[in-house]
Design a protein around this motif. Structure first.
Motif, PDB file in Angstrom:
ATOM      1  N   ASP A 276     -40.915   8.659  -5.408  1.00 42.18           N
ATOM      2  CA  ASP A 276     -39.729   8.204  -4.675  1.00 42.18           C
ATOM      3  C   ASP A 276     -38.977   9.390  -4.086  1.00 42.18           C
ATOM      4  O   ASP A 276     -39.439  10.525  -4.140  1.00 42.18           O
ATOM      5  N   LYS A 277     -37.770   9.111  -3.592  1.00 38.78           N
ATOM      6  CA  LYS A 277     -36.989  10.124  -2.875  1.00 38.78           C
ATOM      7  C   LYS A 277     -36.552  11.304  -3.742  1.00 38.78           C
ATOM      8  O   LYS A 277     -36.128  12.332  -3.198  1.00 38.78           O
TER       9      LYS A 277
ATOM     10  N   ASN B 123     -40.964   2.384   4.638  1.00 39.17           N
ATOM     11  CA  ASN B 123     -39.823   1.674   4.050  1.00 39.17           C
ATOM     12  C   ASN B 123     -39.657   0.282   4.650  1.00 39.17           C
ATOM     13  O   ASN B 123     -39.287  -0.669   3.950  1.00 39.17           O
TER      14      ASN B 123
ATOM     15  N   VAL C  18     -43.807  14.671  -0.798  1.00 43.82           N
ATOM     16  CA  VAL C  18     -42.905  13.539  -0.529  1.00 43.82           C
ATOM     17  C   VAL C  18     -43.639  12.420   0.225  1.00 43.82           C
ATOM     18  O   VAL C  18     -43.635  11.261  -0.207  1.00 43.82           O
TER      19      VAL C  18
ATOM     20  N   ASP D 167     -36.648   5.116  -0.949  1.00 47.19           N
ATOM     21  CA  ASP D 167     -35.372   5.802  -0.691  1.00 47.19           C
ATOM     22  C   ASP D 167     -34.285   5.325  -1.662  1.00 47.19           C
ATOM     23  O   ASP D 167     -33.340   6.059  -1.948  1.00 47.19           O
TER      24      ASP D 167
ATOM     25  N   ILE E  49     -38.949  12.837   6.693  1.00 44.85           N
ATOM     26  CA  ILE E  49     -40.134  12.471   5.914  1.00 44.85           C
ATOM     27  C   ILE E  49     -41.019  11.688   6.879  1.00 44.85           C
ATOM     28  O   ILE E  49     -40.714  10.542   7.226  1.00 44.85           O
TER      29      ILE E  49
ATOM     30  N   TYR F 101     -44.571   8.363  -0.967  1.00 48.08           N
ATOM     31  CA  TYR F 101     -44.202   7.130  -0.252  1.00 48.08           C
ATOM     32  C   TYR F 101     -45.472   6.332   0.089  1.00 48.08           C
ATOM     33  O   TYR F 101     -45.503   5.107  -0.041  1.00 48.08           O
TER      34      TYR F 101
ATOM     35  N   LYS G 266     -41.888   7.812   6.994  1.00 52.46           N
ATOM     36  CA  LYS G 266     -41.020   7.102   6.036  1.00 52.46           C
ATOM     37  C   LYS G 266     -40.489   5.784   6.603  1.00 52.46           C
ATOM     38  O   LYS G 266     -40.469   4.766   5.909  1.00 52.46           O
TER      39      LYS G 266
ATOM     40  N   ALA H 102     -34.184  11.808   6.508  1.00 54.27           N
ATOM     41  CA  ALA H 102     -33.843  11.703   5.082  1.00 54.27           C
ATOM     42  C   ALA H 102     -32.638  12.585   4.802  1.00 54.27           C
ATOM     43  O   ALA H 102     -32.530  13.687   5.334  1.00 54.27           O
TER      44      ALA H 102
ATOM     45  N   PHE I 171     -37.931  14.492  -2.610  1.00 54.38           N
ATOM     46  CA  PHE I 171     -37.190  15.157  -1.524  1.00 54.38           C
ATOM     47  C   PHE I 171     -35.905  15.785  -2.078  1.00 54.38           C
ATOM     48  O   PHE I 171     -35.629  16.965  -1.833  1.00 54.38           O
ATOM     49  N   ARG I 172     -35.139  14.994  -2.849  1.00 60.73           N
ATOM     50  CA  ARG I 172     -33.861  15.495  -3.377  1.00 60.73           C
ATOM     51  C   ARG I 172     -34.059  16.781  -4.175  1.00 60.73           C
ATOM     52  O   ARG I 172     -33.260  17.698  -4.084  1.00 60.73           O
TER      53      ARG I 172
ATOM     54  N   ALA J 159     -29.735  13.630   1.465  1.00 62.41           N
ATOM     55  CA  ALA J 159     -29.411  13.516   0.042  1.00 62.41           C
ATOM     56  C   ALA J 159     -28.074  14.187  -0.181  1.00 62.41           C
ATOM     57  O   ALA J 159     -27.604  14.946   0.672  1.00 62.41           O
TER      58      ALA J 159
END
Ligand code: TMP
Length: 237
Positions: A211-212, A50, A222, A197, A43, A226, A46, A32, A215-216, A34
Motif C-alpha cells: 500500500d501507500k 485505484n 511502490v 492509497d 506513482i 499497487y 496508480k 501521490a 511511498f510514505r 503524504a
C-alpha cells in the motif's frame, strides 16, 4: 454522458460535473502526496489501478447491501458516481495497530487490536485533519447524531465484509479510511475511494506492505505493490 466543468481537484482525483443531474465523473490521478501534502510524487499507473480496485470493492459492498456512490466505470481512470456533498469527516477503521495510532499510543506496529477501533478526523487540510470525537462532531455540527450512528454502523459492516473478502487473497486489512456523502435526496452513501492509497494492506504471510506506506516511508517497489493488489483482486488490468 458528457463531462462538463471541473468542480474540484483534490490530491488524488478530479471531480467533474456532467450533463446528467445528480451524477459526477471522478478522474483518478497518478499524483501521490503524504503528510498533508508535504511529500509529493508520482506513482505511475496508480490512477488506473485505484479506479479499478475502488470500483471492484465498492461493487462488492453494493452486492452486500451497502449504498455507495458507484454508478459505472467509464474507462481506465474515470468513473461515473452519484453526486454527493461530502460529510467533512475521515472515518478510520483499525484492526491492527499501525501508523498514527501506533505512534500516538505507543503501540507496537503489527499488534492485533483486541477489538476494532473507529476514529474520526475533521476533514480540514489547513489543520492537518485533526482527530475529533462524537462530542466535537456534535458541537461543530459536522454530522447529525443520526448520520454519525449510521456512518459508524456502515464503517464496521464494511470492515467485516472487506476483511473476510481479502483474507483468502492473502491480504490482511490492517486499517483504512472512508468518506461518506449525502445525495440530493438526503441519502447517506459511501463516497471517495477504497484503494491502496486509503488502506493498509499487508501480505498475510510475509507482512510485506502492499500500500501507500511504501511511498510514505520510501520503501521502494511502490508501483509493484499497487499492481500486486490489483492482481490479487482482479488478476491484473
Ligand atoms: P494513519 O495511521 O496515518 O492515521 O492512517 C490510517 C489509515 O488511513 C491508513 O490506512 C491510511 C489512511 N489515510 C488516508 O487515507 N488519508 C490520509 O490522509 C491519512 C493520514 C491516512
Amino acid at each position: 454522458m458528457e463531462k462538463r466543468v471541473q468542480l474540484y481537484e483534490g490530491k488524488a482525483k478530479k471531480v467533474y460535473a456532467t450533463d446528467e443531474k445528480g451524477l459526477y465523473i471522478v478522474s483518478y490521478k497518478d499524483d501521490a502526496t503524504a503528510f498533508n501534502g508535504l511529500k509529493k510524487g508520482t506513482i505511475t499507473g496508480k490512477g488506473a489501478i485505484n479506479n479499478r480496485v475502488s470500483n471492484h470493492l465498492m461493487g462488492l459492498l453494493e452486492k452486500e447491501g451497502l449504498p455507495t456512490h458507484l454508478v459505472e466505470e467509464l474507462n481506465d481512470r474515470e468513473t461515473v458516481v452519484k453526486a454527493v456533498q461530502i460529510v467533512p469527516l475521515e472515518v478510520i477503521v483499525r484492526n491492527i495497530a499501525a501508523g498514527s495510532l501506533a505512534k500516538r499510543l505507543g503501540l507496537e506496529e503489527g499488534w492485533k487490536l483486541p477489538s476494532t477501533v473507529l476514529e474520526f478526523c475533521y476533514k480540514r487540510d489547513d489543520l492537518g485533519d485533526p482527530l475529533v470525537n462524537d462530542y466535537h462532531i456534535r458541537a461543530l455540527g459536522l454530522a447529525s447524531d443520526e448520520d454519525l450512528a449510521q456512518i459508524s454502523a456502515y464503517s464496521l459492516k464494511i470492515n467485516a465484509i472487506l476483511g473476510s473478502y481479502l483474507l483468502p487473497l492473502g491480504i490482511e486489512l490492517v486499517d483504512f479510511k472512508l468518506e461518506f456523502g449525502k445525495t440530493q435526496e438526503g441519502n447517506l452513501i459511501l463516497a471517495d475511494e477504497i484503494s491502496p492509497d486509503t488502506c493498509r494492506f499487508w501480505d498475510t504471510k510475509t507482512k510485506e506492505k502492499l500500500d501507500k506506506d511504501r511511498f510514505r516511508r520510501d520503501l521502494g517497489g511502490v508501483e509493484d505493490a499497487y499492481k500486486e493488489i490489483l492482481f490479487r483482486l482482479m488478476g491484473g488490468l
